[in-house]
Scaffold this motif. Structure first.
Motif, PDB file in Angstrom:
ATOM      1  N   LYS A 184       7.833   3.223  -1.233  1.00  0.00           N
ATOM      2  CA  LYS A 184       8.351   1.868  -1.449  1.00  0.00           C
ATOM      3  C   LYS A 184       9.296   1.791  -2.643  1.00  0.00           C
ATOM      4  CE  LYS A 184       4.279   0.407  -4.155  1.00  0.00           C
ATOM      5  NZ  LYS A 184       3.128  -0.529  -4.194  1.00  0.00           N
ATOM      6  N   MET A 185       9.319   2.854  -3.460  1.00  0.00           N
ATOM      7  CA  MET A 185      10.171   2.917  -4.640  1.00  0.00           C
ATOM      8  C   MET A 185      10.367   4.381  -4.981  1.00  0.00           C
ATOM      9  SD  MET A 185       9.387   1.436  -8.497  1.00  0.00           S
ATOM     10  CE  MET A 185       9.568  -0.278  -8.058  1.00  0.00           C
ATOM     11  N   LEU A 186      11.549   4.711  -5.530  1.00  0.00           N
ATOM     12  CA  LEU A 186      11.822   6.086  -5.941  1.00  0.00           C
ATOM     13  C   LEU A 186      12.079   6.143  -7.433  1.00  0.00           C
ATOM     14  CD1 LEU A 186      12.436   9.089  -5.187  1.00  0.00           C
ATOM     15  CD2 LEU A 186      14.847   8.396  -5.001  1.00  0.00           C
ATOM     16  N   VAL A 187      11.362   7.035  -8.114  1.00  0.00           N
ATOM     17  CA  VAL A 187      11.588   7.273  -9.537  1.00  0.00           C
ATOM     18  C   VAL A 187      12.202   8.665  -9.684  1.00  0.00           C
ATOM     19  CG1 VAL A 187      10.561   7.427 -11.831  1.00  0.00           C
ATOM     20  CG2 VAL A 187       9.594   5.846 -10.130  1.00  0.00           C
ATOM     21  N   ILE A 188      13.432   8.718 -10.158  1.00  0.00           N
ATOM     22  CA  ILE A 188      14.074  10.008 -10.428  1.00  0.00           C
ATOM     23  C   ILE A 188      13.610  10.425 -11.817  1.00  0.00           C
ATOM     24  CG2 ILE A 188      16.237  11.288 -10.605  1.00  0.00           C
ATOM     25  CD1 ILE A 188      17.521   9.295  -8.735  1.00  0.00           C
ATOM     26  N   ALA A 189      12.503  11.183 -11.844  1.00  0.00           N
ATOM     27  CA  ALA A 189      11.836  11.531 -13.109  1.00  0.00           C
ATOM     28  C   ALA A 189      12.429  12.806 -13.696  1.00  0.00           C
ATOM     29  CB  ALA A 189      10.338  11.698 -12.871  1.00  0.00           C
ATOM     30  N   CYS A 190      13.738  12.866 -13.691  1.00  0.00           N
ATOM     31  CA  CYS A 190      14.477  14.037 -14.163  1.00  0.00           C
ATOM     32  C   CYS A 190      15.749  13.511 -14.806  1.00  0.00           C
ATOM     33  CB  CYS A 190      14.806  14.950 -12.983  1.00  0.00           C
ATOM     34  SG  CYS A 190      15.900  16.331 -13.365  1.00  0.00           S
ATOM     35  N   ASN A 191      15.964  13.833 -16.069  1.00  0.00           N
ATOM     36  CA  ASN A 191      17.131  13.320 -16.775  1.00  0.00           C
ATOM     37  C   ASN A 191      18.432  13.873 -16.207  1.00  0.00           C
ATOM     38  OD1 ASN A 191      16.370  11.781 -19.568  1.00  0.00           O
ATOM     39  ND2 ASN A 191      14.766  13.186 -18.961  1.00  0.00           N
ATOM     40  N   ARG A 203      15.228  12.549   0.475  1.00  0.00           N
ATOM     41  CA  ARG A 203      15.003  12.423   1.923  1.00  0.00           C
ATOM     42  C   ARG A 203      13.581  12.853   2.296  1.00  0.00           C
ATOM     43  NH1 ARG A 203      20.459  14.755   2.046  1.00  0.00           N
ATOM     44  NH2 ARG A 203      21.933  13.051   2.414  1.00  0.00           N
ATOM     45  N   PHE A 204      13.088  13.886   1.626  1.00  0.00           N
ATOM     46  CA  PHE A 204      11.726  14.353   1.889  1.00  0.00           C
ATOM     47  C   PHE A 204      10.713  13.226   1.640  1.00  0.00           C
ATOM     48  CE2 PHE A 204       7.685  16.098   0.404  1.00  0.00           C
ATOM     49  CZ  PHE A 204       7.378  17.023   1.396  1.00  0.00           C
ATOM     50  N   LEU A 205      10.869  12.520   0.522  1.00  0.00           N
ATOM     51  CA  LEU A 205       9.917  11.454   0.202  1.00  0.00           C
ATOM     52  C   LEU A 205      10.160  10.190   1.031  1.00  0.00           C
ATOM     53  CD1 LEU A 205       9.341  11.702  -3.661  1.00  0.00           C
ATOM     54  CD2 LEU A 205       7.950  12.584  -1.793  1.00  0.00           C
ATOM     55  N   LEU A 206      11.401   9.939   1.417  1.00  0.00           N
ATOM     56  CA  LEU A 206      11.668   8.783   2.281  1.00  0.00           C
ATOM     57  C   LEU A 206      10.925   8.926   3.605  1.00  0.00           C
ATOM     58  CD1 LEU A 206      15.492   8.154   1.730  1.00  0.00           C
ATOM     59  CD2 LEU A 206      13.601   6.698   0.963  1.00  0.00           C
ATOM     60  N   ASN A 234       0.808  -1.221   0.000  1.00  0.00           N
ATOM     61  CA  ASN A 234       0.000   0.000   0.000  1.00  0.00           C
ATOM     62  C   ASN A 234       0.838   1.266   0.000  1.00  0.00           C
ATOM     63  OD1 ASN A 234      -2.261  -1.547   0.069  1.00  0.00           O
ATOM     64  ND2 ASN A 234      -2.755  -1.172   2.211  1.00  0.00           N
ATOM     65  N   ARG A 235       2.118   1.133   0.269  1.00  0.00           N
ATOM     66  CA  ARG A 235       2.985   2.322   0.340  1.00  0.00           C
ATOM     67  C   ARG A 235       3.066   2.986  -1.038  1.00  0.00           C
ATOM     68  NH1 ARG A 235       8.136  -0.622   2.152  1.00  0.00           N
ATOM     69  NH2 ARG A 235       9.143   1.424   2.003  1.00  0.00           N
ATOM     70  N   PRO A 236       3.228   4.311  -1.061  1.00  0.00           N
ATOM     71  CA  PRO A 236       3.250   5.011  -2.348  1.00  0.00           C
ATOM     72  C   PRO A 236       4.580   4.883  -3.083  1.00  0.00           C
ATOM     73  CG  PRO A 236       3.517   6.570  -0.555  1.00  0.00           C
ATOM     74  CD  PRO A 236       3.263   5.229   0.085  1.00  0.00           C
ATOM     75  N   ILE A 237       4.540   5.170  -4.379  1.00  0.00           N
ATOM     76  CA  ILE A 237       5.755   5.313  -5.188  1.00  0.00           C
ATOM     77  C   ILE A 237       6.099   6.801  -5.211  1.00  0.00           C
ATOM     78  CG2 ILE A 237       6.793   4.990  -7.467  1.00  0.00           C
ATOM     79  CD1 ILE A 237       4.644   2.866  -8.011  1.00  0.00           C
ATOM     80  N   GLY A 238       7.367   7.124  -4.975  1.00  0.00           N
ATOM     81  CA  GLY A 238       7.803   8.514  -4.983  1.00  0.00           C
ATOM     82  C   GLY A 238       8.389   8.915  -6.324  1.00  0.00           C
ATOM     83  N   PHE A 239       8.027  10.096  -6.793  1.00  0.00           N
ATOM     84  CA  PHE A 239       8.568  10.664  -8.031  1.00  0.00           C
ATOM     85  C   PHE A 239       9.184  12.022  -7.707  1.00  0.00           C
ATOM     86  CE2 PHE A 239       5.393   7.701  -9.384  1.00  0.00           C
ATOM     87  CZ  PHE A 239       5.759   7.248 -10.649  1.00  0.00           C
ATOM     88  N   ILE A 240      10.406  12.267  -8.166  1.00  0.00           N
ATOM     89  CA  ILE A 240      11.029  13.576  -7.963  1.00  0.00           C
ATOM     90  C   ILE A 240      11.480  14.152  -9.300  1.00  0.00           C
ATOM     91  CG2 ILE A 240      11.764  13.178  -5.584  1.00  0.00           C
ATOM     92  CD1 ILE A 240      14.572  12.523  -6.629  1.00  0.00           C
TER      93      ILE A 240
END
Length: 271
Positions: A68-75, A60-63, A4-10
């Protein structure tokens, strides 16, 4: 349940919303937390050390939100910070460069591939290395497009000014016999109609962010952390910005075709 934990996008700003749009479509059971560092955007012209520091602040903010997962949505951030962050986190971390490169190699018929991105992404040569890792004999033409991100962040991507800037910027790619061009910045899909029109209908445009969502889906299954409708029948999405929530919300609602996004302003410090 951990599923149920969210996926983080930055992202450095609103560009990562192009990845979120695809994620909402492909992963309807997943909750999403998005953080756009619009106050310090663009990242492209900044020194690598600064981009790494900013990327860590967002991470760190999203942690703290128990993602449950981090997507670095920035090239730009993917190019300089992905490996360090992936190495130090216990959760899966995904960037946008490898998926985009893989898709471009698959799509190209003549193995003449263009890459457009920020100064930081192009200077890093990350796409060139990734493409040559998959197709050693591919011809890669890279072009920095520093004016594209400010157009998007100021919500001018439908304007005549945007059309003129896109035309002038992409002129060096003409007559290069390219058949595939990677949109090597997640802001660029908001300019996709203008880019396509300028390069021609015969050019296959690869959206690196959209390609990344397929990899996210695969890894969710691999680590057995994918959410199902039974886990959470009402996934929740939340959006955070370091800049103006009003401007962020206008672009987010426009791009995601919603009218319900109300972002939360956050101060990451270190400005």
């Amino acid at each position: 349940m951990t599923n149920n934990r969210p996926i983080g996008f930055i992202d450095s700003g609103v560009g990562g919303l192009t990845v979120v749009k695809e994620a909402i479509k492909q992963l309807p059971n997943e909750s999403i937390l998005y953080l756009g560092d619009t106050a310090r955007c663009p990242y492209g012209p900044r020194p690598a050390e600064q981009v790494i520091a900013y990327t860590w602040q967002m991470t760190r903010f999203l942690l703290e939100k128990n993602i449950k997962m981090l997507v670095i949505a920035c090239n730009t951030a993917t190019a300089v910070a992905l490996e360090e962050i992936k190495e130090k986190l216990a959760i899966p971390v995904i960037g946008v460069i490898l998926p985009g490169s893989r898709a471009a190699v698959k799509a190209s018929k003549n193995q003449r591939i263009g890459v457009i991105g920020t100064n930081g992404t192009i200077k890093s040569d990350s796409y060139k290395r990734a493409l040559h890792g998959k197709a050693p004999h591919a011809s890669v033409v890279s072009l920095a497009c520093p004016k594209f991100v400010p157009i998007v962040e100021s919500k001018q991507y439908h304007s005549s000014v945007a059309k003129k800037i896109v035309a002038e910027t992409l002129r060096p790619l003409k007559n290069k016999r390219l058949d595939t061009v990677i949109l090597g910045c997640t802001h660029y899909p908001l300019l996709r109609p203008l880019i396509q029109n300028e390069l021609g209908a015969h050019i296959q445009l690869i959206d690196s962010g959209a390609e990344t969502v397929g990899e996210v889906s695969t890894l969710l299954d691999y680590f057995s952390i994918a959410a199902t409708s039974q886990d959470d029948p009402h996934p929740q999405h939340a959006f955070f910005t370091t800049g103006s929530p009003k401007i962020f919300d206008e672009i987010a609602n426009d791009w995601l075709d919603l009218d319900t996004i109300s972002s939360i302003h956050t101060d990451l410090g270190g400005f």
